[in-house]
Motif scaffolding. Structure first.
Motif, PDB file in Angstrom:
ATOM      1  N   UNK A   1       0.810  -1.220   0.000  1.00 12.44           N
ATOM      2  CA  UNK A   1       0.000   0.000   0.000  1.00 12.44           C
ATOM      3  C   UNK A   1       0.842   1.268   0.000  1.00 12.44           C
ATOM      4  N   UNK A   2       2.122   1.153   0.363  1.00 11.40           N
ATOM      5  CA  UNK A   2       3.021   2.317   0.342  1.00 11.40           C
ATOM      6  C   UNK A   2       4.450   1.823   0.239  1.00 11.40           C
ATOM      7  N   UNK A   3       5.098   2.100  -0.862  1.00 11.56           N
ATOM      8  CA  UNK A   3       6.535   1.815  -1.004  1.00 11.56           C
ATOM      9  C   UNK A   3       7.242   3.025  -1.583  1.00 11.56           C
ATOM     10  N   UNK A   4       6.707   4.195  -1.277  1.00 13.27           N
ATOM     11  CA  UNK A   4       7.225   5.424  -1.883  1.00 13.27           C
ATOM     12  C   UNK A   4       8.661   5.741  -1.462  1.00 13.27           C
ATOM     13  N   UNK A   5       9.101   5.249  -0.299  1.00 13.76           N
ATOM     14  CA  UNK A   5      10.455   5.551   0.153  1.00 13.76           C
ATOM     15  C   UNK A   5      11.377   4.337   0.062  1.00 13.76           C
ATOM     16  N   UNK A   6      10.977   3.340  -0.664  1.00 17.07           N
ATOM     17  CA  UNK A   6      11.813   2.150  -0.855  1.00 17.07           C
ATOM     18  C   UNK A   6      12.714   2.364  -2.069  1.00 17.07           C
ATOM     19  N   UNK A   7      14.035   2.268  -1.903  1.00 13.94           N
ATOM     20  CA  UNK A   7      14.944   2.397  -3.066  1.00 13.94           C
ATOM     21  C   UNK A   7      14.825   1.166  -3.948  1.00 13.94           C
ATOM     22  N   UNK A   8      13.961   1.232  -4.903  1.00 13.38           N
ATOM     23  CA  UNK A   8      13.559   0.032  -5.633  1.00 13.38           C
ATOM     24  C   UNK A   8      14.648  -0.515  -6.547  1.00 13.38           C
ATOM     25  N   UNK A   9      15.700   0.270  -6.781  1.00 20.61           N
ATOM     26  CA  UNK A   9      16.785  -0.259  -7.605  1.00 20.61           C
ATOM     27  C   UNK A   9      17.595  -1.315  -6.866  1.00 20.61           C
ATOM     28  N   UNK A  10      17.498  -1.324  -5.523  1.00 22.26           N
ATOM     29  CA  UNK A  10      18.305  -2.285  -4.774  1.00 22.26           C
ATOM     30  C   UNK A  10      17.519  -3.019  -3.670  1.00 22.26           C
ATOM     31  N   UNK A  11      16.423  -2.444  -3.249  1.00 15.81           N
ATOM     32  CA  UNK A  11      15.617  -3.031  -2.177  1.00 15.81           C
ATOM     33  C   UNK A  11      14.374  -3.693  -2.774  1.00 15.81           C
ATOM     34  N   UNK A  12      14.009  -4.845  -2.200  1.00 16.29           N
ATOM     35  CA  UNK A  12      12.750  -5.487  -2.564  1.00 16.29           C
ATOM     36  C   UNK A  12      12.166  -6.143  -1.319  1.00 16.29           C
ATOM     37  N   UNK A  13      10.857  -6.286  -1.311  1.00 21.21           N
ATOM     38  CA  UNK A  13      10.196  -6.925  -0.177  1.00 21.21           C
ATOM     39  C   UNK A  13       8.987  -7.687  -0.683  1.00 21.21           C
TER      40      UNK A  13
END
Lengths: 113, 115
Positions: free
Chosen positions: A55-67
């Motif tokens: 519902x919110x991943x706006x502050x996740x550095x998606x180039x290196x972080x995943x969940x």
């Protein structure tokens, strides 16, 4: 009632390596959160799940972080490749739903060398 | 957007003395307010929260906080501290949006109680 469980408690890796953290929320809690707490700062939300949806991943550095939270219960957070600035405590929290009190786990302390 | 400022990074105090940990926030919408405590090597625990009603809220271990809307503050106080109160205290807010509960934390205040 068991609390939020996290593992490992500590991890030391070299930069450019990958790492994964695991979180098991309190039974029945639909909402799960991952926070990053850098030394000297307050926790910052990385990603929030409602059941198994993001519902919110706006502050996740998606180039290196995943969940992911595949079955709507436990969750994993991965960093690949790690950078020095990823050194922090990674906190998992859960709540019965998105408007209720969040309960935090003990955290995973990551050191990237 | 919201932000939280905790004015003191560290507060040393003697046992049985009073203490106040200061918290100010900025927000364009109404917020709920929280204080969390983190004891050494433990996760964050909710200490108290303000959602509505009386602006003075209390915890079970003697802490209290007062919501002041005009000053956008939510300071935490205890009239007489114990050694066991040594911990890091975080002030946090969440916007009252009816949507998802996103906590925005301050940087924390480390309370050190000395004998």
């Amino acid at each position: 009632e068991a609390g939020v469980a996290q593992s490992p408690r500590y991890k030391i890796i070299e930069k450019r390596q990958s790492v994964a953290f695991w979180c098991n929320p309190i039974s029945g809690h639909a909402t799960l959160y991952w926070y990053q707490q850098i030394l000297g700062q307050g926790p910052k939300l990385l990603i929030q799940f409602q059941n198994n949806g993001v519902v919110d991943d706006s502050q996740l550095p998606k180039d290196r972080f995943s969940a992911e939270r595949l079955k709507g219960v436990d969750s994993t957070l991965k960093i690949q490749p790690a950078k020095l600035e990823d050194s922090a405590v990674y906190l998992c929290a859960s709540s019965t739903d998105s408007q209720e009190t969040q309960y935090f786990g003990p955290g995973t302390r990551l050191l990237v060398l | 957007a919201q932000s939280v400022t905790q004015l003191d990074s560290q507060v040393p105090v003697f046992e049985e003395a009073p203490v106040e940990l200061r918290c100010n926030y900025s927000s364009s919408v109404s917020v709920y307010l929280f204080w969390y405590v983190q004891y050494p090597n433990q996760g964050l625990q909710l200490l108290l929260k303000y959602l509505s009603g009386s602006t003075l809220v209390e915890s079970i271990n003697g802490f209290e906080a007062e919501f002041n809307k005009s000053q956008t503050s939510f300071h935490l106080r205890k009239p007489s501290v114990h050694i066991s109160d040594t911990a890091e205290y975080f002030c946090a807010v969440t916007p009252i949006s009816g949507g998802y509960n996103k906590l925005i934390f301050g940087a924390g205040t480390r309370l050190a109680v000395h004998p």
